[in-house]
Design an enzyme around this catalytic site. Structure first.
Site, PDB file in Angstrom:
ATOM      1  N   LYS A  79       0.896  -1.241  -0.114  1.00 42.57           N
ATOM      2  CA  LYS A  79      -0.386  -0.219  -0.243  1.00 42.57           C
ATOM      3  C   LYS A  79       0.644   1.227  -0.657  1.00 42.57           C
ATOM      4  CE  LYS A  79      -4.408   0.542   2.186  1.00 42.57           C
ATOM      5  NZ  LYS A  79      -4.734   0.598   3.429  1.00 42.57           N
TER       6      LYS A  79
HETATM    7  O1  G3P Z   1      -9.006   1.505   4.517  1.00 36.20           O
HETATM    8  C1  G3P Z   1      -8.916   3.076   4.834  1.00 36.20           C
HETATM    9  C2  G3P Z   1      -9.282   2.868   5.316  1.00 36.20           C
HETATM   10  O2  G3P Z   1      -8.556   2.178   6.950  1.00 36.20           O
HETATM   11  C3  G3P Z   1      -9.913   4.388   6.626  1.00 36.20           C
HETATM   12  O3  G3P Z   1     -11.323   3.546   7.282  1.00 36.20           O
HETATM   13  O4  G3P Z   1     -12.853   4.848   9.213  1.00 36.20           O
HETATM   14  O5  G3P Z   1     -10.216   5.416   9.634  1.00 36.20           O
HETATM   15  O6  G3P Z   1     -11.569   6.954   7.346  1.00 36.20           O
HETATM   16  P1  G3P Z   1     -11.207   5.135   8.418  1.00 36.20           P
END
Ligand code: G3P
Length: 227
Positions: free
Chosen positions: A83
């Protein structure tokens, strides 16, 4: 659309993997930090558990060091996907990694323009963060739909990975928009299955079955292991 878990927690991965529908896992530095163990050992354990791609993020900022870090991560297991953030050095690193046969996931994508760059760099996946777009009163699903449409029109082969999903409707809307993958936290995965009519219906079926068996003078022969 494949369903992936967005977690670095091995117990959550095992729980959802038992459902038979888990096709991959994404992690990020924040999720890894919560686990409090060595990163490479963590990714190795997750990659061995999951029958599908496992995203592990680089933390370097320069092209050369991103590539070096990415190559190291990719050697942990064949299903590791590297990533990389959608920044200029990141596109260059993805180009290099792709040239060496390493699968990549370009992350922190918040605009169609960044998604075009990710595809041109040769990324395997691009991850628009829908929930974070919604958080600032913009339209996360709109962003996803635009990226899917651009990739279709242009014939890009990069797969669209809907990320930062916060609730089941995000998952449903991602499927309607044509996402290739939806990654979500364990809580959202658990919420996907929930419906009060299913719970009520199951309870009634079991009660009726037990009455029926009792009326025949039989002990409950089936369904005894239902929760
Ligand atoms: O896969 C992306 C994710 O980890 C971000 O999620 O909920 O932290 O915005 P969030």
């Amino acid at each position: 659309m494949k369903l992936w878990l967005d977690t670095a927690n091995i117990e959550e991965i095992r729980e959802i993997d038992r459902w038979g529908v888990l096709a991959g896992v994404t992690t990020n530095p924040s999720l890894a930090a919560k686990e409090g163990v060595e990163f490479e050992a963590l990714i190795k354990e997750i990659a061995a558990e999951v029958d599908g791609p496992v995203s592990a993020e680089v933390v370097s900022g320069r092209r050369e060091s991103m590539v070096e870090e990415g190559l190291k991560l990719s050697q942990i297991a064949p299903n590791v996907v590297v990533k990389v953030p959608v920044v200029p050095e990141g596109f260059a690193a993805v180009r290099d990694l792709a040239g060496r046969g390493v699968n990549t996931n370009m992350t922190l994508c918040f605009s169609p323009a960044q998604a075009i760059l990710a595809a041109q760099a040769g990324a395997t996946y691009v991850s628009p963060f829908l929930g974070r777009v919604d958080d600032i009163s913009n339209d996360g699903i709109g962003l996803l739909s635009e990226i899917v449409e651009i990739y279709r029109v242009q014939g890009y082969r990069t797969l669209v990975l809907a990320a930062s999903l916060r609730h089941p409707q995000h998952v449903v809307d991602s499927a309607k928009a044509g996402a290739d993958v939806a990654t979500m936290p364990c809580a959202v995965f658990r919420a996907l299955v929930k419906h009060p009519l299913t719970d009520n219906g199951l309870r009634r079926f079991m009660e009726d079955w037990e009455s029926y068996q009792a009326s025949l003078g039989h002990p409950a022969a089936r369904g005894g292991d239902r929760a």
